[in-house]
Design a protein around this motif. Structure first.
Motif, PDB file in Angstrom:
ATOM      1  N   SER A   1      58.079  -4.294  52.175  1.00 58.05           N
ATOM      2  CA  SER A   1      58.097  -3.754  53.536  1.00 58.05           C
ATOM      3  C   SER A   1      59.086  -4.535  54.398  1.00 58.05           C
ATOM      4  O   SER A   1      59.104  -5.769  54.363  1.00 58.05           O
ATOM      5  CB  SER A   1      56.699  -3.858  54.136  1.00 58.05           C
ATOM      6  OG  SER A   1      56.775  -3.712  55.532  1.00 58.05           O
ATOM      7  N   PRO A   2      59.865  -3.821  55.213  1.00 63.59           N
ATOM      8  CA  PRO A   2      60.805  -4.521  56.102  1.00 63.59           C
ATOM      9  C   PRO A   2      60.089  -5.387  57.149  1.00 63.59           C
ATOM     10  O   PRO A   2      60.725  -6.185  57.817  1.00 63.59           O
ATOM     11  CB  PRO A   2      61.567  -3.387  56.782  1.00 63.59           C
ATOM     12  CG  PRO A   2      61.194  -2.142  56.104  1.00 63.59           C
ATOM     13  CD  PRO A   2      59.928  -2.366  55.356  1.00 63.59           C
ATOM     14  N   GLN A   3      58.793  -5.204  57.289  1.00 67.60           N
ATOM     15  CA  GLN A   3      58.052  -6.003  58.279  1.00 67.60           C
ATOM     16  C   GLN A   3      57.868  -7.451  57.819  1.00 67.60           C
ATOM     17  O   GLN A   3      57.572  -8.330  58.624  1.00 67.60           O
ATOM     18  CB  GLN A   3      56.642  -5.420  58.508  1.00 67.60           C
ATOM     19  CG  GLN A   3      56.598  -3.929  58.778  1.00 67.60           C
ATOM     20  CD  GLN A   3      57.403  -3.548  59.989  1.00 67.60           C
ATOM     21  OE1 GLN A   3      57.302  -4.183  61.033  1.00 67.60           O
ATOM     22  NE2 GLN A   3      58.235  -2.536  59.851  1.00 67.60           N
TER      23      GLN A   3
ATOM     24  N   LYS B   1      44.955   5.503  54.872  1.00 68.74           N
ATOM     25  CA  LYS B   1      45.017   4.053  55.050  1.00 68.74           C
ATOM     26  C   LYS B   1      44.037   3.590  56.117  1.00 68.74           C
ATOM     27  O   LYS B   1      43.988   4.161  57.209  1.00 68.74           O
ATOM     28  CB  LYS B   1      46.434   3.655  55.460  1.00 68.74           C
ATOM     29  CG  LYS B   1      47.417   3.700  54.336  1.00 68.74           C
ATOM     30  CD  LYS B   1      48.630   2.901  54.721  1.00 68.74           C
ATOM     31  CE  LYS B   1      49.403   2.488  53.500  1.00 68.74           C
ATOM     32  NZ  LYS B   1      50.474   1.565  53.817  1.00 68.74           N
TER      33      LYS B   1
ATOM     34  N   LEU C   1      50.396   2.494  69.467  1.00 66.69           N
ATOM     35  CA  LEU C   1      49.988   3.778  70.030  1.00 66.69           C
ATOM     36  C   LEU C   1      49.723   3.643  71.527  1.00 66.69           C
ATOM     37  O   LEU C   1      50.042   4.532  72.316  1.00 66.69           O
ATOM     38  CB  LEU C   1      48.734   4.271  69.297  1.00 66.69           C
ATOM     39  CG  LEU C   1      48.391   5.736  69.489  1.00 66.69           C
ATOM     40  CD1 LEU C   1      49.503   6.632  69.007  1.00 66.69           C
ATOM     41  CD2 LEU C   1      47.105   6.076  68.762  1.00 66.69           C
TER      42      LEU C   1
ATOM     43  N   ASP D   1      45.595   2.825  59.468  1.00 68.07           N
ATOM     44  CA  ASP D   1      45.851   3.991  60.311  1.00 68.07           C
ATOM     45  C   ASP D   1      44.574   4.453  61.003  1.00 68.07           C
ATOM     46  O   ASP D   1      44.595   4.870  62.155  1.00 68.07           O
ATOM     47  CB  ASP D   1      46.409   5.147  59.460  1.00 68.07           C
ATOM     48  CG  ASP D   1      47.876   4.955  59.143  1.00 68.07           C
ATOM     49  OD1 ASP D   1      48.503   4.096  59.796  1.00 68.07           O
ATOM     50  OD2 ASP D   1      48.396   5.645  58.255  1.00 68.07           O
TER      51      ASP D   1
ATOM     52  N   ALA E   1      53.468   4.415  65.305  1.00 66.85           N
ATOM     53  CA  ALA E   1      52.220   3.638  65.226  1.00 66.85           C
ATOM     54  C   ALA E   1      51.555   3.731  63.856  1.00 66.85           C
ATOM     55  O   ALA E   1      50.847   2.819  63.459  1.00 66.85           O
ATOM     56  CB  ALA E   1      51.254   4.120  66.297  1.00 66.85           C
ATOM     57  N   TYR E   2      51.779   4.822  63.145  1.00 66.70           N
ATOM     58  CA  TYR E   2      51.065   4.985  61.880  1.00 66.70           C
ATOM     59  C   TYR E   2      51.887   4.489  60.692  1.00 66.70           C
ATOM     60  O   TYR E   2      53.090   4.267  60.813  1.00 66.70           O
ATOM     61  CB  TYR E   2      50.659   6.453  61.702  1.00 66.70           C
ATOM     62  CG  TYR E   2      49.624   6.862  62.723  1.00 66.70           C
ATOM     63  CD1 TYR E   2      48.323   6.369  62.641  1.00 66.70           C
ATOM     64  CD2 TYR E   2      49.951   7.675  63.794  1.00 66.70           C
ATOM     65  CE1 TYR E   2      47.371   6.710  63.587  1.00 66.70           C
ATOM     66  CE2 TYR E   2      48.999   8.021  64.745  1.00 66.70           C
ATOM     67  CZ  TYR E   2      47.710   7.537  64.629  1.00 66.70           C
ATOM     68  OH  TYR E   2      46.764   7.856  65.568  1.00 66.70           O
ATOM     69  N   SER E   3      51.192   4.320  59.560  1.00 70.19           N
ATOM     70  CA  SER E   3      51.857   3.711  58.409  1.00 70.19           C
ATOM     71  C   SER E   3      53.140   4.457  58.052  1.00 70.19           C
ATOM     72  O   SER E   3      53.268   5.644  58.291  1.00 70.19           O
ATOM     73  CB  SER E   3      50.979   3.664  57.186  1.00 70.19           C
ATOM     74  OG  SER E   3      49.964   4.563  57.237  1.00 70.19           O
ATOM     75  N   TYR E   4      54.006   3.746  57.477  1.00 67.44           N
ATOM     76  CA  TYR E   4      55.310   4.208  57.007  1.00 67.44           C
ATOM     77  C   TYR E   4      56.334   4.342  58.148  1.00 67.44           C
ATOM     78  O   TYR E   4      57.499   4.075  57.963  1.00 67.44           O
ATOM     79  CB  TYR E   4      55.254   5.554  56.264  1.00 67.44           C
ATOM     80  CG  TYR E   4      54.181   5.636  55.227  1.00 67.44           C
ATOM     81  CD1 TYR E   4      54.061   4.649  54.243  1.00 67.44           C
ATOM     82  CD2 TYR E   4      53.259   6.674  55.216  1.00 67.44           C
ATOM     83  CE1 TYR E   4      53.074   4.713  53.284  1.00 67.44           C
ATOM     84  CE2 TYR E   4      52.269   6.738  54.257  1.00 67.44           C
ATOM     85  CZ  TYR E   4      52.178   5.755  53.301  1.00 67.44           C
ATOM     86  OH  TYR E   4      51.193   5.819  52.366  1.00 67.44           O
TER      87      TYR E   4
ATOM     88  N   THR F   1      57.038   2.746  61.009  1.00 66.50           N
ATOM     89  CA  THR F   1      57.809   1.571  61.408  1.00 66.50           C
ATOM     90  C   THR F   1      58.714   1.120  60.263  1.00 66.50           C
ATOM     91  O   THR F   1      59.881   0.782  60.477  1.00 66.50           O
ATOM     92  CB  THR F   1      56.878   0.429  61.843  1.00 66.50           C
ATOM     93  OG1 THR F   1      56.035   0.934  62.870  1.00 66.50           O
ATOM     94  CG2 THR F   1      57.640  -0.753  62.380  1.00 66.50           C
ATOM     95  N   ASP F   2      58.174   1.135  59.052  1.00 68.69           N
ATOM     96  CA  ASP F   2      58.971   0.761  57.880  1.00 68.69           C
ATOM     97  C   ASP F   2      60.184   1.689  57.738  1.00 68.69           C
ATOM     98  O   ASP F   2      61.295   1.248  57.471  1.00 68.69           O
ATOM     99  CB  ASP F   2      58.143   0.862  56.596  1.00 68.69           C
ATOM    100  CG  ASP F   2      57.280  -0.380  56.395  1.00 68.69           C
ATOM    101  OD1 ASP F   2      57.230  -1.199  57.331  1.00 68.69           O
ATOM    102  OD2 ASP F   2      56.669  -0.515  55.324  1.00 68.69           O
TER     103      ASP F   2
ATOM    104  N   VAL G   1      44.047   2.416  64.049  1.00 65.79           N
ATOM    105  CA  VAL G   1      44.921   2.823  65.159  1.00 65.79           C
ATOM    106  C   VAL G   1      44.339   4.047  65.864  1.00 65.79           C
ATOM    107  O   VAL G   1      44.229   4.090  67.095  1.00 65.79           O
ATOM    108  CB  VAL G   1      46.349   3.140  64.639  1.00 65.79           C
ATOM    109  CG1 VAL G   1      47.204   3.745  65.736  1.00 65.79           C
ATOM    110  CG2 VAL G   1      47.009   1.884  64.092  1.00 65.79           C
TER     111      VAL G   1
END
Lengths: 354, 593
Positions: free
Chosen positions: A303-305, A19, B392, A22, B413-416, B418-419, A25
């Motif tokens: 997504s819960p976000q 992704k 992060l 990512d 911090a990375y995908s998935y 937090t979800d 980040v």
């Protein structure tokens, strides 16, 4: 561990990440290490990397400070960095500036002038500048001015900073569509339709535009372009959130034609709204307010976000409609204020909802 | 049409056409094997359409540089030969059967033989007519047809003579390898004949399509095909795609960007080794062998057409995976734990979008925490309160401080991540799962003991010094006592500080940054430790210059300790303060005048 190795380790991790968000980040982490060691070479390269990766998403959060750092560091260390290394990214940043509703138009134009000066200073033609100014005037819905800039761009030579031929042609086609000259647009778009000119997002975006706008005209050819758009979509498999606008049009078309995958597509792109550039939020909201007109419930894996997330996965369509409608008008008004225009964006939403 | 107008026919340059095929349409010259297998299989399928009990077979005979491909299928009449072998673009596959059961569709397959052979000789006897025909196709686009003596058996022989450059492709070992590559799933026996020896290389019943095959049989086959000792295997099925197959779990961590080879068969004929559109995301850690009878190939027959059937099939494949995991959780927990420990990234991606998977596996999912990598089951067993941060930057800071606070913090911090945490939180209302920022930890430090105005005045004076660094002061009590001060800034605060410093640049782009700046409350904080002796003394210093120098040094020192970036202005301030200390220190030792 030596900080160079630490950065290289992060870069390896970035390579393996799927992704783009990512990657951003992880690159931020690497930039932090470079800055901690006052390493401007790493700082410069990593920030360019970050901008290029974030460009592939609907966001532009980290790129602003990253690009400001690049400009400031390059100006402070004159001759140390090649300006031509980041002028292409400067074009992106100019576009992101006008897509951000909180940046006043005067500042956007000042950035444009700075970009123009740097292009000239580095021996490039003004074609790239006219390319981005065309985009700005399309954003302002000033199609006459946009066409003027297209003509100015065509009079300049093509160089490394010029938009790719596929994108340049798609812009011309888009202007014709917006001006209601559909036949002319279709004729103009032949090289895109026949894939003589292609790039990452073309002709997918061209096909989406034709599918949606031909549908609005109740023209049967809409189906052909929808099929072509879908074919492109599946061929690429993983279009990222940078094609959000076209996806929104595609979903709108799917909804209008009762396509069974409408909500699957919606689920796939809904989270692109999170942290997206203002213009993307506006476009997504206005098109989604159209597909949510009506009553009933729909099961979605989201997504819960998302602010409208529901743990049970059951969504009341009218609640979604109220959310998107409000968001669309909120952003429309904000853009009208910023662009000093009398309800251009608001009318756009109103007309869509009619 | 007027007299002076003549109608002309397009001329096709056959040599050019073959070059086009070999260089642009087919990816390898070996595809002639696939095309011959396909034609043979289709001819047999046609004959079985008439007599379902009929047993088909293909025989390949080696005769020096000559190769004879023979099937006992339906055969061709003389009319058929003219119609189907000699008109490019026309397939001999007719009627309903063509749409449903036959492999070939485009009718240009035989041409691929001209890539490797100067001529194609076809000798055939039809089931429908007591006659035999020889057809010879030449690379220049001409062909001859003649009637020959009645062949002893119904069926078709294709005789090829290797071009000099492609002789190696006609060797038995090479042909065998390619037949096994393209045709290992075909429901037909294939034998190789050289001199007097006959070798049966395919029996028409591949182990992975046989419902009776045991797990051991399948794992053994997987090892043979992919040269890997897989962790486990499970079956794949899709009604929509009329698909059957197996998926092997790769025994090691996989790089998501590297290509994973699969074996995709269409109507039991090998099609390709990649099917990114068909195979769901989780297949990154499996290798699949699948056959579909309903999916459509692209014109080159080297990939699958992306259509609604394919999309539906993809969904059904994901269901197979879920079912497999469910079964595993009941039957073999060891294997399940092993799979999750190696491939948790992919399982997490699935869990993030699928509540059922989430519920089933939440205890097994590993998370990066300030206490190391821990499964969620272990986390919830050991900690009453669980914290996480989606940033992060924040995680880096909290990791440093939280240890002494005995807090468990998850890096989300990375995908998935937090979800996933959000979903876990919603599914487990009894658990205390909170988002945390560095400032929250600061709030949990013991409050300073206030006796008079000293602390208040100190904070005011320190704030005046720290303002230029975009920072504010606070006094608390924390461990260890010898730490004088901690610099704490959540992601927003750090970004505001960064923006503050960059927006002072002269270029017009920098002026846009102030629109991104967060409000004053998220300013970074320099938290002084009231328990520290040095801090106690600084609080009572009257000399403004010395006070300023001390605060500046402590500020930069805490940045260094926290691994924060120190900008030029901060470094200059630090150097100035040190210079002042040196002058002050030296003044006691200078000779008295």
């Amino acid at each position: 561990m030596n900080y160079n190795l630490e950065i290289q380790k992060i870069l390896l991790k970035v390579e393996q990440m799927e992704k783009f968000s990512d990657k951003v980040v992880a690159l931020k982490e690497a930039i932090q290490i470079a800055d901690q060691h006052n390493d401007i070479d790493w700082g410069f390269d990593l920030r360019l990397d970050l901008i290029r990766n974030e460009r592939n998403t609907s966001r532009c959060e980290e790129s602003f400070p990253a690009f400001a750092w690049i400009l400031a560091t390059s100006d402070k260390n004159e001759g140390y960095f090649e300006e031509s290394d980041f002028l292409w990214e400067y074009k992106w940043m100019f576009c992101s500036a006008y897509r951000n509703v909180s940046i006043p138009l005067e500042q956007v134009l000042e950035i444009g002038e700075d970009l123009k000066a740097r292009l000239t200073k580095n021996g490039y033609s003004l074609r790239a500048y006219y390319n981005v100014m065309t985009g700005l005037h399309l954003h302002l819905r000033d199609y006459a001015k946009a066409q003027e800039y297209v003509a100015l761009a065509d009079n300049e030579v093509i160089d490394d900073m010029t938009n790719c031929p596929a994108c340049e042609l798609d812009t011309k086609v888009e202007i014709l569509v917006d001006l209601g000259k559909m036949e002319e647009a279709l004729a103009k778009a032949q090289d895109l339709i026949n894939k003589k000119l292609t790039c990452y997002s073309m002709p997918f975006q061209t096909f989406c535009c034709f599918a949606y706008n031909l549908y609005l005209l109740e023209d049967d050819r809409a189906t052909t372009y929808f099929d072509k758009a879908l074919e492109e979509y599946y061929a690429h498999d993983k279009y990222d959130s940078s094609v959000g606008y076209s996806m929104a049009q595609l979903i709108c078309y799917m909804h209008a034609t009762n396509h069974p995958d409408t909500w699957t597509f919606f689920s796939r792109v809904a989270e692109w709204q999170l942290g997206a550039e203002d213009v993307h939020i506006y476009n997504f909201a206005r098109y989604m307010s159209v597909i949510t007109k009506g009553k009933g419930e729909v099961n979605l894996a989201l997504s819960p976000q998302l602010p409208y997330y529901r743990a049970d996965g059951v969504y009341d369509i009218s609640v979604l409609h109220a959310y998107f409608k409000q968001l669309a008008f909120e952003y429309a008004d904000a853009f009208d204020r910023r662009n000093k225009q009398d309800g251009v964006y608001r009318q756009e939403v109103e007309s869509l909802l009619r | 049409m007027e007299d002076n107008q003549k109608q002309y026919q397009f001329q096709v340059n056959m040599k050019g056409m073959i070059e086009l095929l070999s260089e642009h349409i087919y990816s390898s010259p070996t595809v002639f094997i696939r095309e011959l297998l396909q034609n043979g299989m289709d001819a047999v399928t046609m004959r079985k359409g008439i007599d379902p009990t009929f047993i088909g077979q293909i025989t390949v005979t080696f005769n020096g540089d000559q190769l004879i491909f023979q099937d006992n299928g339906i055969g061709l009449t003389q009319d058929d030969v003219h119609q189907f072998l000699s008109v490019i673009g026309q397939s001999s596959k007719r009627g309903e059967l063509a749409d449903k059961d036959l492999i070939g569709k485009f009718g240009i397959g035989l041409l691929s033989c001209l890539v490797v052979s100067e001529t194609i000789v076809v000798e055939t006897r039809s089931l429908y007519k007591e006659e035999s025909v020889r057809w010879i196709g030449h690379a220049d686009g001409t062909y001859d047809v003649e009637q020959i003596d009645l062949l002893p058996e119904i069926g078709t022989k294709v005789i090829l003579n290797a071009k000099r450059a492609w002789r190696t492709l006609f060797k038995k070992s090479e042909v065998k390898e390619n037949i096994l590559f393209y045709g290992s799933a075909l429901p037909i026996a294939v034998s190789l004949v050289e001199e007097d020896t006959t070798e049966l290389i395919l029996d028409g019943n591949p182990v992975w399509l046989d419902p009776e095959s045991s797990k051991e049989d399948l794992l053994h086959y997987g090892k043979e095909v992919f040269k890997t000792k897989f962790l486990d295997v499970f079956r794949l099925e899709s009604t929509t795609g009329e698909l059957q197959g197996v998926a092997y779990i790769i025994p090691n961590k996989v790089n998501s960007s590297s290509t994973k080879e699969h074996k995709i068969f269409l109507k039991r004929m090998y099609l390709c080794d990649q099917a990114t559109n068909l195979l769901p995301e989780w297949t990154s850690f499996v290798r699949c062998i699948i056959n579909s009878n309903a999916l459509q190939p692209t014109a080159s027959r080297e990939s699958l057409m992306n259509n609604t059937v394919l999309q539906e099939t993809k969904k059904e494949l994901s269901e197979c995976f879920k079912d497999y995991l469910k079964t595993l959780s009941l039957t073999n927990i060891d294997v399940l734990e092993k799979i999750i420990s190696i491939h948790h990234i992919y399982i997490k991606s699935l869990a993030a979008i699928d509540t059922e998977i989430m519920k089933m596996f939440e205890d097994y999912l590993p998370f990066e925490t300030n206490q190391g990598l821990m499964s969620f089951g272990m986390i919830k067993e050991s900690y009453r309160e669980i914290y996480y941060t989606p940033s992060l930057d924040d995680y880096r800071q909290i990791r440093r401080i939280a240890g002494s606070q005995k807090k468990l913090v998850i890096n989300a911090a990375y995908s998935y991540e937090t979800d996933l945490i959000d979903k876990i939180k919603r599914l487990n209302s009894d658990l205390i799962i909170e988002k945390i920022a560095p400032n929250d930890i600061l709030q949990e430090f013991e409050a300073a003991i206030v006796k008079d105005d000293t602390i208040h005045e100190f904070v005011n004076k320190a704030n005046a010094v720290l303002k230029k660094h975009y920072c504010k002061a606070e006094v608390k009590r924390f461990e260890p006592k010898d730490t004088t001060a901690i610099y704490i800034a959540n992601e927003d605060a750090l970004s505001s500080k960064n923006i503050q410093s960059l927006s002072e640049s002269a270029n017009p782009f920098a002026s846009t940054l102030k629109h991104f700046k967060k409000q004053e409350e998220v300013m970074p904080t320099l938290c002084f430790n009231q328990q520290n002796e040095l801090v106690e003394k600084i609080m009572v210093i009257d000399d403004q210059e010395l006070f300023e120098a001390l605060i500046n040094v402590l500020y930069v020192q805490s940045l260094m300790l926290g691994g924060y970036t120190i900008n030029k202005r901060e470094m200059d301030t630090f150097n100035d303060a040190l210079y002042q200390f040196m002058i002050l220190g030296m003044s006691s030792f200078l000779p008295k005048i």
